[in-house]
Motif scaffolding. Structure first.
Motif, PDB file in Angstrom:
ATOM      1  N   ASP A  50       0.853  -1.179   0.000  1.00  0.00           N
ATOM      2  CA  ASP A  50       0.000   0.000   0.000  1.00  0.00           C
ATOM      3  C   ASP A  50       0.898   1.242   0.000  1.00  0.00           C
TER       4      ASP A  50
ATOM      5  N   GLU B  27       0.265   4.418   0.112  1.00  0.00           N
ATOM      6  CA  GLU B  27      -0.111   5.463   1.076  1.00  0.00           C
ATOM      7  C   GLU B  27       0.395   5.113   2.463  1.00  0.00           C
ATOM      8  N   GLN B  28       0.216   3.851   2.838  1.00  0.00           N
ATOM      9  CA  GLN B  28       0.687   3.433   4.152  1.00  0.00           C
ATOM     10  C   GLN B  28       2.209   3.483   4.226  1.00  0.00           C
TER      11      GLN B  28
ATOM     12  N   ARG C  55       1.979   7.423   5.388  1.00  0.00           N
ATOM     13  CA  ARG C  55       1.609   7.161   6.779  1.00  0.00           C
ATOM     14  C   ARG C  55       2.481   6.049   7.348  1.00  0.00           C
TER      15      ARG C  55
ATOM     16  N   THR D 199       4.476   3.609   9.731  1.00  0.00           N
ATOM     17  CA  THR D 199       4.074   3.116  11.055  1.00  0.00           C
ATOM     18  C   THR D 199       4.754   3.906  12.155  1.00  0.00           C
TER      19      THR D 199
END
Length: 258
Positions: free
Chosen positions: A33, A35-36, A40, A42
């Motif tokens: 992913d 975007e993750q 974004r 962790t």
């Protein structure tokens, strides 16, 4: 991002070595992913701040791949390099596809993008191709990794932006410019992979001599006149740099004609 087998925590280090990045970079995961991964990342878990970072994990993985190939890059090995427990790495790189994406973008930061395009797109593309070749020779695992790389990170995007600016004078539309850059990168990756393989073969004089004798025999059997004519033609410079430049110029000739 379910690239690891599910089960007990101990399962992560057993059997198929879930953290193992294979030689072709494939893991069977549904995909990373973007975007993750890039927008974004962790966040750190609560409690004591870890003594390592995503950057340190990535750098350790790159060092292992440079020294021993992608087959050596496992979560267990990377954890040992950064002095961490294996399970603690999964919040930074939850599967092998993610780790590979991080590695590719990490080394892409070595590619220079500061110089403004000269306006001569052909000369600038030649410079880009030579930069890519040198880059892949420093990291011999890159050609295989790029064949499955799907998620451009910030360093990769910076180099892509530079390449698209180089192509502005061509008048090509955006989609065509992306295709040209993809074609150039694929050419360099394929050539470097072959160059590395040939370099390994050349270290075996007996094999090289056997190949030469075989081709000479085939060319003389009367069944391959085109090959015989080609082999009889005057030789050309065979240094890796000269060969790459000659092939690259043919590719650029085709792009210019198109």
């Amino acid at each position: 991002m379910d690239g690891f087998r599910k089960g007990r925590p101990a399962d992560h280090d057993q059997g198929k070595e879930c953290g193992h990045v294979t030689g072709d970079g494939k893991s069977g995961a549904a995909g990373v992913d973007p975007e993750q991964l890039w927008l974004r990342p962790t966040a750190h878990r609560r409690g004591r701040r870890p003594s390592f970072s995503r950057e340190a994990i990535t750098a350790a993985a790159v060092a292992l791949a440079d020294a021993e190939g992608l087959e050596a890059v496992t979560m267990r090995r990377v954890a040992a390099e950064v002095g961490a427990g294996v399970m603690s790495l999964y919040s930074y790189a939850p599967d092998k596809d993610t780790l590979l994406e991080l590695m590719v973008d990490h080394v892409s930061g070595e590619l220079p993008v500061a110089d403004a395009p000269s306006g001569d797109w052909r000369a600038d593309l030649r410079t880009i191709a030579h930069l890519q070749r040198a880059h892949m020779l420093r990291h011999p695992w890159l050609p295989a990794a790029l064949s499955t790389h799907r998620v451009p990170g910030p360093n990769t995007l910076a180099f892509l932006e530079h390449a698209l600016a180089v192509l502005r004078p061509t008048g090509l539309d955006g989609a065509a410019k992306l295709e040209v850059f993809a074609q150039l990168t694929a050419f360099v990756a394929g050539h470097v992979a072959h160059e590395i393989a040939q370099g390994a073969a050349s270290r075996s004089p007996d094999r090289a001599a056997a190949e030469a004798r075989y081709l000479a025999t085939v060319a003389a059997d009367g069944q391959h006149p085109e090959l015989a004519e080609a082999l009889a033609a005057p030789g050309r410079p065979l240094s890796p740099e000269a060969t790459f430049t000659r092939f690259l110029d043919r590719l650029l000739d085709g792009l210019a004609a198109g």
